[in-house]
Design a protein around this motif. Sequence first.
Motif, mmCIF file in Angstrom:
data_model
loop_
_atom_site.group_PDB
_atom_site.id
_atom_site.type_symbol
_atom_site.label_atom_id
_atom_site.label_comp_id
_atom_site.label_asym_id
_atom_site.label_seq_id
_atom_site.Cartn_x
_atom_site.Cartn_y
_atom_site.Cartn_z
ATOM 1 N N THR A 7 0.817 -1.217 0.000
ATOM 2 C CA THR A 7 0.000 0.000 0.000
ATOM 3 C C THR A 7 0.851 1.267 0.000
ATOM 4 O O THR A 7 0.318 2.363 -0.087
ATOM 5 N N LYS A 10 1.523 3.767 -4.733
ATOM 6 C CA LYS A 10 0.168 4.100 -5.180
ATOM 7 C C LYS A 10 -0.160 3.518 -6.548
ATOM 8 O O LYS A 10 -1.293 3.580 -6.989
ATOM 9 N N GLN A 45 -11.039 -3.285 -0.260
ATOM 10 C CA GLN A 45 -10.380 -2.211 0.493
ATOM 11 C C GLN A 45 -9.367 -1.487 -0.393
ATOM 12 O O GLN A 45 -9.329 -0.258 -0.434
ATOM 13 N N VAL A 46 -8.560 -2.247 -1.123
ATOM 14 C CA VAL A 46 -7.586 -1.633 -2.029
ATOM 15 C C VAL A 46 -8.312 -0.843 -3.120
ATOM 16 O O VAL A 46 -7.910 0.273 -3.459
ATOM 17 N N ARG A 48 -11.206 0.629 -2.896
ATOM 18 C CA ARG A 48 -11.709 1.875 -2.299
ATOM 19 C C ARG A 48 -10.580 2.894 -2.132
ATOM 20 O O ARG A 48 -10.747 4.074 -2.437
ATOM 21 N N GLU A 49 -9.427 2.422 -1.642
ATOM 22 C CA GLU A 49 -8.301 3.331 -1.426
ATOM 23 C C GLU A 49 -7.806 3.956 -2.720
ATOM 24 O O GLU A 49 -7.322 5.082 -2.718
ATOM 25 N N ARG A 50 -7.919 3.234 -3.822
ATOM 26 C CA ARG A 50 -7.389 3.709 -5.098
ATOM 27 C C ARG A 50 -8.468 4.290 -6.011
ATOM 28 O O ARG A 50 -8.179 4.728 -7.110
#
Length: 191
Positions: A7, A10, A45-46, A48-50
């Motif tokens: 993580t 980016k 989750q990844v 959403r983060e990206r």
Amino acid sequence: MAIEFNTDNKELNPGLLPAIVELSLVLSSQSELYEAESLLLDCLQVCRERGELWVSSHAQWALAGTRLTTGRPDEALQNVREALRIKRHFHDTLGTLLALETAARIFAALNDAATATQLLGALQQNWKTAGLPQLGAPWMTGDHDACIRACKQELGELTYKNTFEEGARRDLDEASALALGELDATDDNRP
């Protein structure tokens, strides 16, 4: 099975997230449902983060199937509806058909055979635009056929036939609206 996501960086490897969704499907087929769900939650989750949506929609669909199989149809319905909402943005015909297949099974599990049957009718018509129904995959056709049997048992042959025919008149957008709860199975008005 744990997959480590870096993580700190980016940049996303364009093949990693789709491969994780595919791996979760393999794990589910091997009854490794906890591992599949864990992978999918990490993947989401990844995403959403990206800000990634395409793979997210597929992960939501796969998670719906896993949660349905583990006896959580209410949670599965939330996941499949999220998948359908995202797929609308991409006009993802194949992905929408896969999600609607799962939605029909979810509605059958929730004792809403009328909605499930209308979706089955819509699927029969709309698969023609994408190729072989249920992609010809035995695991999908088996689930599809089991859904048909459950709906026929719940509704009876005549009501099933009439409800199926009503669903067969629905295009893909109308079928999605039905699965999303924007349209009632007994509503003859089109969105």
